[in-house]
Design a protein around this motif. Structure first.
Motif, PDB file in Angstrom:
ATOM      1  N   TYR A  90      11.047 -50.248 -17.085  1.00 41.44           N
ATOM      2  CA  TYR A  90      10.060 -51.232 -16.668  1.00 41.44           C
ATOM      3  C   TYR A  90       8.937 -51.356 -17.717  1.00 41.44           C
ATOM      4  O   TYR A  90       8.469 -50.345 -18.263  1.00 41.44           O
ATOM      5  CB  TYR A  90       9.401 -50.822 -15.349  1.00 41.44           C
ATOM      6  CG  TYR A  90      10.316 -50.672 -14.165  1.00 41.44           C
ATOM      7  CD1 TYR A  90      10.585 -51.748 -13.315  1.00 41.44           C
ATOM      8  CD2 TYR A  90      10.889 -49.439 -13.862  1.00 41.44           C
ATOM      9  CE1 TYR A  90      11.404 -51.601 -12.206  1.00 41.44           C
ATOM     10  CE2 TYR A  90      11.711 -49.281 -12.754  1.00 41.44           C
ATOM     11  CZ  TYR A  90      11.960 -50.365 -11.926  1.00 41.44           C
ATOM     12  OH  TYR A  90      12.780 -50.204 -10.828  1.00 41.44           O
ATOM     13  N   ASP A  91       8.498 -52.593 -17.958  1.00 36.94           N
ATOM     14  CA  ASP A  91       7.239 -52.838 -18.675  1.00 36.94           C
ATOM     15  C   ASP A  91       7.154 -52.070 -19.992  1.00 36.94           C
ATOM     16  O   ASP A  91       6.131 -51.455 -20.314  1.00 36.94           O
ATOM     17  CB  ASP A  91       6.042 -52.461 -17.785  1.00 36.94           C
ATOM     18  CG  ASP A  91       6.087 -53.138 -16.438  1.00 36.94           C
ATOM     19  OD1 ASP A  91       6.172 -54.376 -16.409  1.00 36.94           O
ATOM     20  OD2 ASP A  91       6.073 -52.432 -15.409  1.00 36.94           O
ATOM     21  N   VAL A 101      13.329 -54.451 -16.799  1.00 35.76           N
ATOM     22  CA  VAL A 101      12.448 -55.367 -16.083  1.00 35.76           C
ATOM     23  C   VAL A 101      11.147 -55.518 -16.873  1.00 35.76           C
ATOM     24  O   VAL A 101      10.494 -54.518 -17.213  1.00 35.76           O
ATOM     25  CB  VAL A 101      12.140 -54.846 -14.667  1.00 35.76           C
ATOM     26  CG1 VAL A 101      11.228 -55.821 -13.924  1.00 35.76           C
ATOM     27  CG2 VAL A 101      13.418 -54.594 -13.881  1.00 35.76           C
ATOM     28  N   ASN A 102      10.777 -56.762 -17.184  1.00 35.40           N
ATOM     29  CA  ASN A 102       9.522 -57.042 -17.904  1.00 35.40           C
ATOM     30  C   ASN A 102       9.449 -56.283 -19.232  1.00 35.40           C
ATOM     31  O   ASN A 102       8.408 -55.714 -19.585  1.00 35.40           O
ATOM     32  CB  ASN A 102       8.300 -56.687 -17.043  1.00 35.40           C
ATOM     33  CG  ASN A 102       8.267 -57.419 -15.726  1.00 35.40           C
ATOM     34  OD1 ASN A 102       8.719 -58.560 -15.629  1.00 35.40           O
ATOM     35  ND2 ASN A 102       7.762 -56.762 -14.701  1.00 35.40           N
ATOM     36  N   THR A 137      10.320 -56.042 -23.584  1.00 32.05           N
ATOM     37  CA  THR A 137      10.572 -56.736 -24.839  1.00 32.05           C
ATOM     38  C   THR A 137      11.489 -55.860 -25.679  1.00 32.05           C
ATOM     39  O   THR A 137      11.190 -54.675 -25.889  1.00 32.05           O
ATOM     40  CB  THR A 137       9.263 -57.003 -25.595  1.00 32.05           C
ATOM     41  OG1 THR A 137       8.432 -57.855 -24.805  1.00 32.05           O
ATOM     42  CG2 THR A 137       9.539 -57.677 -26.932  1.00 32.05           C
ATOM     43  N   GLU A 176      15.693 -58.609 -16.291  1.00 26.43           N
ATOM     44  CA  GLU A 176      14.817 -59.429 -15.465  1.00 26.43           C
ATOM     45  C   GLU A 176      13.514 -59.693 -16.220  1.00 26.43           C
ATOM     46  O   GLU A 176      12.797 -58.754 -16.585  1.00 26.43           O
ATOM     47  CB  GLU A 176      14.490 -58.724 -14.141  1.00 26.43           C
ATOM     48  CG  GLU A 176      15.658 -58.596 -13.190  1.00 26.43           C
ATOM     49  CD  GLU A 176      15.252 -57.978 -11.859  1.00 26.43           C
ATOM     50  OE1 GLU A 176      14.037 -57.758 -11.648  1.00 26.43           O
ATOM     51  OE2 GLU A 176      16.146 -57.708 -11.037  1.00 26.43           O
ATOM     52  N   ASN A 177      13.231 -60.975 -16.455  1.00 27.95           N
ATOM     53  CA  ASN A 177      11.979 -61.366 -17.094  1.00 27.95           C
ATOM     54  C   ASN A 177      11.763 -60.619 -18.411  1.00 27.95           C
ATOM     55  O   ASN A 177      10.691 -60.075 -18.680  1.00 27.95           O
ATOM     56  CB  ASN A 177      10.795 -61.127 -16.152  1.00 27.95           C
ATOM     57  CG  ASN A 177       9.528 -61.801 -16.632  1.00 27.95           C
ATOM     58  OD1 ASN A 177       9.571 -62.886 -17.208  1.00 27.95           O
ATOM     59  ND2 ASN A 177       8.399 -61.139 -16.436  1.00 27.95           N
ATOM     60  N   CYS A 178      12.783 -60.588 -19.235  1.00 26.22           N
ATOM     61  CA  CYS A 178      12.714 -59.874 -20.508  1.00 26.22           C
ATOM     62  C   CYS A 178      12.637 -60.846 -21.683  1.00 26.22           C
ATOM     63  O   CYS A 178      13.035 -62.004 -21.590  1.00 26.22           O
ATOM     64  CB  CYS A 178      13.938 -58.964 -20.679  1.00 26.22           C
ATOM     65  SG  CYS A 178      13.911 -57.524 -19.578  1.00 26.22           S
ATOM     66  N   GLU A 228      18.351 -62.652 -17.284  1.00 28.41           N
ATOM     67  CA  GLU A 228      17.347 -63.717 -17.290  1.00 28.41           C
ATOM     68  C   GLU A 228      16.378 -63.411 -18.426  1.00 28.41           C
ATOM     69  O   GLU A 228      15.571 -62.482 -18.339  1.00 28.41           O
ATOM     70  CB  GLU A 228      16.608 -63.767 -15.955  1.00 28.41           C
ATOM     71  CG  GLU A 228      17.432 -64.308 -14.799  1.00 28.41           C
ATOM     72  CD  GLU A 228      17.550 -65.825 -14.824  1.00 28.41           C
ATOM     73  OE1 GLU A 228      16.876 -66.471 -15.664  1.00 28.41           O
ATOM     74  OE2 GLU A 228      18.319 -66.364 -14.004  1.00 28.41           O
ATOM     75  N   ASN A 261      13.451 -64.647 -21.136  1.00 23.54           N
ATOM     76  CA  ASN A 261      12.382 -65.625 -21.340  1.00 23.54           C
ATOM     77  C   ASN A 261      12.049 -65.775 -22.825  1.00 23.54           C
ATOM     78  O   ASN A 261      10.889 -65.648 -23.240  1.00 23.54           O
ATOM     79  CB  ASN A 261      11.133 -65.201 -20.563  1.00 23.54           C
ATOM     80  CG  ASN A 261      11.331 -65.313 -19.063  1.00 23.54           C
ATOM     81  OD1 ASN A 261      12.080 -66.164 -18.590  1.00 23.54           O
ATOM     82  ND2 ASN A 261      10.682 -64.445 -18.315  1.00 23.54           N
ATOM     83  N   SER A 262      13.079 -66.002 -23.620  1.00 17.62           N
ATOM     84  CA  SER A 262      12.902 -66.180 -25.058  1.00 17.62           C
ATOM     85  C   SER A 262      14.179 -66.790 -25.627  1.00 17.62           C
ATOM     86  O   SER A 262      15.135 -67.063 -24.899  1.00 17.62           O
ATOM     87  CB  SER A 262      12.617 -64.830 -25.734  1.00 17.62           C
ATOM     88  OG  SER A 262      13.754 -63.992 -25.653  1.00 17.62           O
ATOM     89  N   ASN A 281      15.770 -69.015 -22.594  1.00 16.87           N
ATOM     90  CA  ASN A 281      15.055 -70.246 -22.932  1.00 16.87           C
ATOM     91  C   ASN A 281      15.856 -71.076 -23.934  1.00 16.87           C
ATOM     92  O   ASN A 281      15.889 -72.301 -23.858  1.00 16.87           O
ATOM     93  CB  ASN A 281      13.683 -69.906 -23.511  1.00 16.87           C
ATOM     94  CG  ASN A 281      12.735 -69.363 -22.454  1.00 16.87           C
ATOM     95  OD1 ASN A 281      13.060 -69.306 -21.274  1.00 16.87           O
ATOM     96  ND2 ASN A 281      11.552 -68.944 -22.888  1.00 16.87           N
TER      97      ASN A 281
END
Length: 281
Positions: A180-181, A199-200, A202, A218-220, A238, A240-241, A257
């Protein structure tokens, strides 16, 4: 509990089979295995200068202590040990040990540290070295800063929070890992692993996420990531890049994206088992 204060302890097995001791402001000089087979030991502002300080020990509390370079292979076959506010200059510091708690600990040479260990909790740990946490299991991590390749190879049941991992070939041959994070930088992330969830996070990983089963993002954000997901099954990603390229995934779902290139050059893969979508479509 008896007190040992301001002592220079030397010679092989200096405090062999010691029990119920509080050792303060003391130095363990030349001499192997000073606290071998010890039980119920508290160490405060101690210095270890030589090999194998805590083997086959139980119920150990360590605070504000230094393990110098030659205190190598320091904690093997030991259970129920808590270390706080301490520094390790020595490699191979844990092996086949369990019930380990580390808080505010710095490993300046973490090569082959925490191998084949179990039930580990780390908080605010800095480590530099290769093969950190190899083949260990039941690990919870908060705020780890790791620099060194092949981190967590073969680990099982791992949960990591708010960490920075600069490590090539990280999390190979793993099972049941959730991160995470965190930020991860390194080539070839996660090969041959299963049940991996980020999750979250980079991640920068050339040819990352290959030969994996049940990989979830998730949201990576994936940075400079190409030839990703080769021969992966049960993908749920999922992103986001932009992903530079995806190559021959076997089954599941990938959304980003933007995906600059999808490579499908293996005729044996049934492409209907994988869905790839691009936010720019």
């Amino acid at each position: 509990m008896k007190d040992v204060k301001q002592q220079l302890l030397t010679g092989e097995r200096a405090l062999f089979k010691a029990h119920d001791l509080r050792i303060e402001n003391s130095t363990f000089g030349d001499g192997e295995s000073p606290l071998k087979e010890s039980t119920n030991i508290e160490l405060v502002q101690a210095i270890f200068k030589w090999k194998y300080p805590l083997w086959y020990s139980e119920k150990v509390l360590v605070n504000d202590t230094i393990f110098e370079e030659m205190a190598r292979s320091g904690i093997w076959y030991t259970s129920d040990i808590q270390i706080m506010n301490s520094t390790f200059q020595a490699p191979k510091s844990f092996r086949k040990s369990n019930q380990i708690r580390l808080k505010h600990v710095h490993f300046s040479n973490a090569d082959e540290t925490l191998w084949n260990c179990s039930d580990i909790y780390m908080s605010t740990v800095e480590a530099a070295g290769n093969y950190f946490c190899m083949n260990s299991h039941n690990i919870i991590v908060d705020k780890l800063s790791l620099v060194g390749n092949y981190g967590f190879d073969g680990a099982k049941n791992v949960e990591i929070h708010d960490s920075t991992l600069i490590t090539k070939d990280a999390f190979w041959n793993c099972e049941n890992v959730t991160i995470y994070d965190s930020k991860i930088v390194g080539e070839y992330f996660g090969w041959n692993s299963s049940n991996i969830k980020l999750v979250n996070c980079t991640i920068e990983s050339d040819q990352g996420f290959c030969y994996m089963d049940n990989i979830t993002l998730e949201n990576c954000v994936l940075v400079n990531t190409n030839l990703a997901f080769e021969y992966c099954t049960n993908i749920n990603a999922e992103v986001n890049s932009t992903i530079e390229s995806v190559k021959n995934p076997i089954s599941g779902y990938i959304h980003a994206n933007h995906i600059q290139k999808v490579i499908a050059d293996d005729a044996d893969i049934i492409t209907t088992n994988i869905k790839i979508s691009d936010g720019q479509e």
